[in-house]
Write a protein that holds these residues in place. Structure first.
Motif, PDB file in Angstrom:
ATOM      1  N   ARG A  34     -12.437  12.185  51.616  1.00  0.00           N
ATOM      2  CA  ARG A  34     -13.310  12.530  50.488  1.00  0.00           C
ATOM      3  C   ARG A  34     -12.508  13.198  49.377  1.00  0.00           C
ATOM      4  N   ARG A  35     -11.576  14.080  49.745  1.00  0.00           N
ATOM      5  CA  ARG A  35     -10.726  14.715  48.730  1.00  0.00           C
ATOM      6  C   ARG A  35      -9.813  13.690  48.069  1.00  0.00           C
ATOM      7  N   ALA A  36      -9.292  12.746  48.882  1.00  0.00           N
ATOM      8  CA  ALA A  36      -8.422  11.707  48.329  1.00  0.00           C
ATOM      9  C   ALA A  36      -9.172  10.849  47.322  1.00  0.00           C
ATOM     10  N   ALA A  37     -10.462  10.598  47.590  1.00  0.00           N
ATOM     11  CA  ALA A  37     -11.265   9.749  46.708  1.00  0.00           C
ATOM     12  C   ALA A  37     -11.498  10.391  45.347  1.00  0.00           C
ATOM     13  N   GLU A  38     -11.248  11.687  45.226  1.00  0.00           N
ATOM     14  CA  GLU A  38     -11.356  12.344  43.929  1.00  0.00           C
ATOM     15  C   GLU A  38     -10.166  12.017  43.037  1.00  0.00           C
ATOM     16  N   ASP A  39      -9.073  11.555  43.649  1.00  0.00           N
ATOM     17  CA  ASP A  39      -7.849  11.271  42.899  1.00  0.00           C
ATOM     18  C   ASP A  39      -7.556   9.785  42.755  1.00  0.00           C
ATOM     19  N   VAL A  40      -7.913   8.985  43.775  1.00  0.00           N
ATOM     20  CA  VAL A  40      -7.610   7.552  43.755  1.00  0.00           C
ATOM     21  C   VAL A  40      -8.787   6.781  44.347  1.00  0.00           C
ATOM     22  N   THR A  74      -2.918  -3.973  62.811  1.00  0.00           N
ATOM     23  CA  THR A  74      -3.372  -3.202  63.962  1.00  0.00           C
ATOM     24  C   THR A  74      -4.194  -2.025  63.468  1.00  0.00           C
ATOM     25  N   ASP A  75      -5.115  -1.573  64.289  1.00  0.00           N
ATOM     26  CA  ASP A  75      -6.071  -0.553  63.884  1.00  0.00           C
ATOM     27  C   ASP A  75      -5.386   0.811  63.764  1.00  0.00           C
ATOM     28  N   PRO A  76      -5.383   1.427  62.569  1.00  0.00           N
ATOM     29  CA  PRO A  76      -4.728   2.729  62.423  1.00  0.00           C
ATOM     30  C   PRO A  76      -5.467   3.853  63.140  1.00  0.00           C
ATOM     31  N   TYR A  77      -6.748   3.618  63.471  1.00  0.00           N
ATOM     32  CA  TYR A  77      -7.516   4.628  64.196  1.00  0.00           C
ATOM     33  C   TYR A  77      -7.806   4.191  65.629  1.00  0.00           C
ATOM     34  N   GLN A  78      -6.861   3.463  66.211  1.00  0.00           N
ATOM     35  CA  GLN A  78      -6.957   3.181  67.637  1.00  0.00           C
ATOM     36  C   GLN A  78      -6.808   4.490  68.402  1.00  0.00           C
ATOM     37  N   ARG A  79      -7.029   4.432  69.699  1.00  0.00           N
ATOM     38  CA  ARG A  79      -7.050   5.662  70.504  1.00  0.00           C
ATOM     39  C   ARG A  79      -5.752   6.455  70.402  1.00  0.00           C
ATOM     40  N   ALA A  80      -4.628   5.762  70.205  1.00  0.00           N
ATOM     41  CA  ALA A  80      -3.340   6.451  70.136  1.00  0.00           C
ATOM     42  C   ALA A  80      -3.278   7.439  68.980  1.00  0.00           C
ATOM     43  N   GLU A  81      -4.062   7.207  67.924  1.00  0.00           N
ATOM     44  CA  GLU A  81      -4.048   8.111  66.776  1.00  0.00           C
ATOM     45  C   GLU A  81      -4.514   9.510  67.162  1.00  0.00           C
ATOM     46  N   GLY A  82      -5.342   9.610  68.190  1.00  0.00           N
ATOM     47  CA  GLY A  82      -5.766  10.925  68.656  1.00  0.00           C
ATOM     48  C   GLY A  82      -4.606  11.740  69.193  1.00  0.00           C
ATOM     49  N   ARG A  83      -3.596  11.060  69.704  1.00  0.00           N
ATOM     50  CA  ARG A  83      -2.409  11.742  70.224  1.00  0.00           C
ATOM     51  C   ARG A  83      -1.392  12.024  69.129  1.00  0.00           C
ATOM     52  N   TYR A  84      -1.168  11.048  68.231  1.00  0.00           N
ATOM     53  CA  TYR A  84      -0.049  11.151  67.289  1.00  0.00           C
ATOM     54  C   TYR A  84      -0.436  11.674  65.902  1.00  0.00           C
ATOM     55  N   ARG A  85      -1.692  11.561  65.496  1.00  0.00           N
ATOM     56  CA  ARG A  85      -2.168  12.106  64.221  1.00  0.00           C
ATOM     57  C   ARG A  85      -1.261  11.702  63.053  1.00  0.00           C
ATOM     58  N   LEU A  86      -1.046  10.413  62.892  1.00  0.00           N
ATOM     59  CA  LEU A  86      -0.198   9.908  61.812  1.00  0.00           C
ATOM     60  C   LEU A  86      -0.972   9.675  60.516  1.00  0.00           C
ATOM     61  N   MET A  87      -2.265   9.377  60.619  1.00  0.00           N
ATOM     62  CA  MET A  87      -3.031   8.999  59.437  1.00  0.00           C
ATOM     63  C   MET A  87      -3.199  10.114  58.405  1.00  0.00           C
ATOM     64  N   PRO A  88      -3.397  11.384  58.780  1.00  0.00           N
ATOM     65  CA  PRO A  88      -3.517  12.410  57.735  1.00  0.00           C
ATOM     66  C   PRO A  88      -2.311  12.447  56.802  1.00  0.00           C
ATOM     67  N   GLY A  89      -1.107  12.354  57.351  1.00  0.00           N
ATOM     68  CA  GLY A  89       0.087  12.353  56.510  1.00  0.00           C
ATOM     69  C   GLY A  89       0.159  11.129  55.621  1.00  0.00           C
ATOM     70  N   ILE A  90      -0.279   9.976  56.140  1.00  0.00           N
ATOM     71  CA  ILE A  90      -0.280   8.743  55.351  1.00  0.00           C
ATOM     72  C   ILE A  90      -1.268   8.856  54.191  1.00  0.00           C
ATOM     73  N   ILE A  91      -2.471   9.350  54.476  1.00  0.00           N
ATOM     74  CA  ILE A  91      -3.491   9.507  53.437  1.00  0.00           C
ATOM     75  C   ILE A  91      -3.003  10.454  52.346  1.00  0.00           C
ATOM     76  N   GLU A  92      -2.408  11.570  52.743  1.00  0.00           N
ATOM     77  CA  GLU A  92      -1.919  12.541  51.765  1.00  0.00           C
ATOM     78  C   GLU A  92      -0.796  11.962  50.915  1.00  0.00           C
ATOM     79  N   ALA A  93       0.091  11.173  51.533  1.00  0.00           N
ATOM     80  CA  ALA A  93       1.196  10.572  50.780  1.00  0.00           C
ATOM     81  C   ALA A  93       0.678   9.587  49.738  1.00  0.00           C
ATOM     82  N   LEU A  94      -0.294   8.761  50.116  1.00  0.00           N
ATOM     83  CA  LEU A  94      -0.834   7.775  49.182  1.00  0.00           C
ATOM     84  C   LEU A  94      -1.619   8.448  48.062  1.00  0.00           C
ATOM     85  N   ALA A  95      -2.529   9.343  48.423  1.00  0.00           N
ATOM     86  CA  ALA A  95      -3.339  10.005  47.401  1.00  0.00           C
ATOM     87  C   ALA A  95      -2.472  10.860  46.481  1.00  0.00           C
ATOM     88  N   GLY A  96      -1.484  11.544  47.045  1.00  0.00           N
ATOM     89  CA  GLY A  96      -0.625  12.403  46.246  1.00  0.00           C
ATOM     90  C   GLY A  96       0.218  11.652  45.239  1.00  0.00           C
TER      91      GLY A  96
END
Length: 503
Positions: free
Chosen positions: A314-320, A270-292
């Motif tokens: 872009r910041r994540a791409a500097e690490d992974v 399922t699309d992680p950037y579907q419209r619901a992501e605008g309400r729940y903002r889950l992806m920033p935490g996921i990106i930070e967890a993976l890159a970190g």
């Protein structure tokens, strides 16, 4: 606000916190849950170049026509299939009868049909078929009838499905044909879904019937979308499960010593950037967890909301290593509104590709799903590839439409209402199963590849050389007028990635 009209049984979903509706998402109910796992392992039978995914949502607020599913397909005596919910007493379906040492298809009458509700299990087969049934349901295997799940603690032991079983299925929907096991019918896994769902039952003259191409009797649930433990028709668009704690759970999982920092693919279900992501903002935490944690990852989306997270990516791409993919199947705005209501327009997605490239990130475009007879003409594909190249895409891959059982009925119903002239084409291309005929896939690849070379774009497969004299071979000539009959048997297509929770 809390939703008192949620689907029956949703209260039984493990970890359910609440069900809510909001004015900005008219007609959609969000079921917020606390999940025990974030990383999902892709079954070994799936022919995909990654082993792990993360899916913060189950269900989709995009509402794409080709993502919908109906009821479990029942093989009728006349060779057609119809959804289980539409079968009625008096109808004639295919059942089986033991003749000597062989079990063969016979015509049998439906004596009764009713609906109930039971705890649901998912049975996934190696060939990609996904079936939802009660634990009491029985399938015919090469070793006899077996229940989906073992009995309860206070019940006697009973035969039940394991990954060593092969289901018995049909190769031809013809009375008298033998049913046999097959590699595509091997059980990949059986999993409790932790939810009670509506189930449908038939009583037939033979005591069995053919659903999803396999021999079965007892209760069946309405066929669900492969990626959502709910009805995959309107419910897939209107009942969205949200894993509100997914980032915290993922952070714990990727910090374990046993985690090998393998590539994680997002957007494959399922699309992680579907419209619901605008309400729940889950992806920033996921990106930070993976890159970190040093975990490489990729994202496939049609949602322009990804632009919000470009600085973080872009910041994540500097690490992974970070891969971004945008799906875009057509440029026709009218057709887009019909088959992909609720999704960003083609122009908005082209602008997204430009934004990703401007952020210094690579961007592959997935031309999918290409719709036979609707979006596969030379003119359409040429314009689409040119537009994608102009937007700055670094690569392109393409996938023709898949019509899984259930989704098949919904899509063909839409096609019958909008373009009935194309139904014979689809019957020829998809008569053998969920995937288009191998000749069509070869023809489509040959039609797309010259445009990729023209724009110096790489593809997943190394294209074959064009004829030295510049002529087109048969694979690139229009096939819509050819007669592709049932005598042509398509090659088995690879299974699409299913999901199996590891932690």
């Amino acid at each position: 606000m809390a939703d008192g009209g949620a689907l029956p049984g949703l209260q039984r979903i493990a970890g359910l916190v609440r069900s809510v509706r909001t004015p900005e998402f008219e007609g959609i109910t969000f079921h917020e849950i606390t999940s025990k796992s974030a990383l999902n392992k892709v079954p070994a039978a799936s022919h995909v170049p990654f082993r792990w995914t993360v899916n913060p949502y189950r269900g989709c607020s995009h509402a794409c026509t080709y993502c919908l599913s109906g009821y479990a397909p029942i093989s009728m005596a006349d060779g057609s299939t119809i959804p289980l919910a539409r079968v009625r007493p008096g109808d004639h379906v295919l059942g089986t009868r033991l003749e000597g040492r062989s079990r063969r298809l016979v015509r049998t009458q439906v004596l009764d049909h009713w609906r109930t509700s039971k705890p649901a299990f998912r049975v996934e087969l190696d060939g990609g078929t996904s079936i939802v049934a009660s634990g009491d349901h029985r399938f015919l295997t090469a070793d006899g009838w077996k229940h989906v799940a073992p009995g309860g603690d206070d019940e006697p032991e009973r035969p039940h499905l394991t990954t060593r079983d092969h289901l018995m299925g049909l190769r031809r929907s013809v009375v008298g044909a033998a049913v046999r096991p097959g590699d595509a019918l091997a059980v990949s896994y059986v999993r409790a879904m932790d939810v009670e769902l509506p189930m449908f039952d038939l009583t037939t003259g033979t005591g069995d019937f053919i659903a999803h191409g396999v021999v079965s009797h007892n209760c069946f649930a309405r066929n669900t979308h492969t990626y959502l433990d709910l009805d995959a028709g309107d419910d897939f668009d209107r009942q969205v499960i949200v894993k509100v704690n997914v980032a915290d759970v993922l952070r714990r999982e990727v910090s374990r010593r046993t985690w090998a920092r393998e590539h994680v693919a997002m957007g494959t279900n399922t699309d992680p950037y579907q419209r619901a992501e605008g309400r729940y903002r889950l992806m920033p935490g996921i990106i930070e967890a993976l890159a970190g944690s040093g975990t490489p990852f990729s994202i496939l989306t049609k949602g322009t909301l990804l632009r919000r997270d470009l600085p973080l990516l872009r910041r994540a791409a500097e690490d992974v290593p970070v891969g971004i993919g945008v799906s875009l199947a057509l440029l026709d705005e009218t057709l887009h509104r019909s088959v992909e209501p609720g999704t960003p327009t083609p122009k908005a997605r082209l602008d997204l590709i430009r934004a990703v490239r401007a952020a210094g990130l690579p961007c592959t475009v997935l031309l999918a799903p290409i719709l036979p007879g609707l979006t596969d003409s030379e003119k359409q594909l040429s314009a689409l590839v040119a537009a994608v190249a102009d937007a700055g895409a670094t690569g392109i891959s393409h996938i023709p439409l898949h019509l899984r059982p259930g989704a098949r009925e919904w899509y063909l119903g839409w096609l019958e209402a909008t373009r009935p002239d194309l139904l014979p084409l689809y019957q020829r291309l998809y008569h053998g199963g969920s995937y288009s005929h191998q000749r069509y896939r070869d023809w489509l690849r040959a039609r797309v590849e010259p445009h990729l070379r023209r724009h110096r774009l790489r593809a997943d497969d190394e294209p074959a050389d064009e004829p030295a004299d510049g002529t087109l071979d048969d694979r690139r000539r229009p096939l819509h007028g050819k007669r592709w009959g049932p005598r042509l048997t398509p090659e088995p297509a690879p299974a699409e990635p299913g999901q199996e929770a590891l932690f």
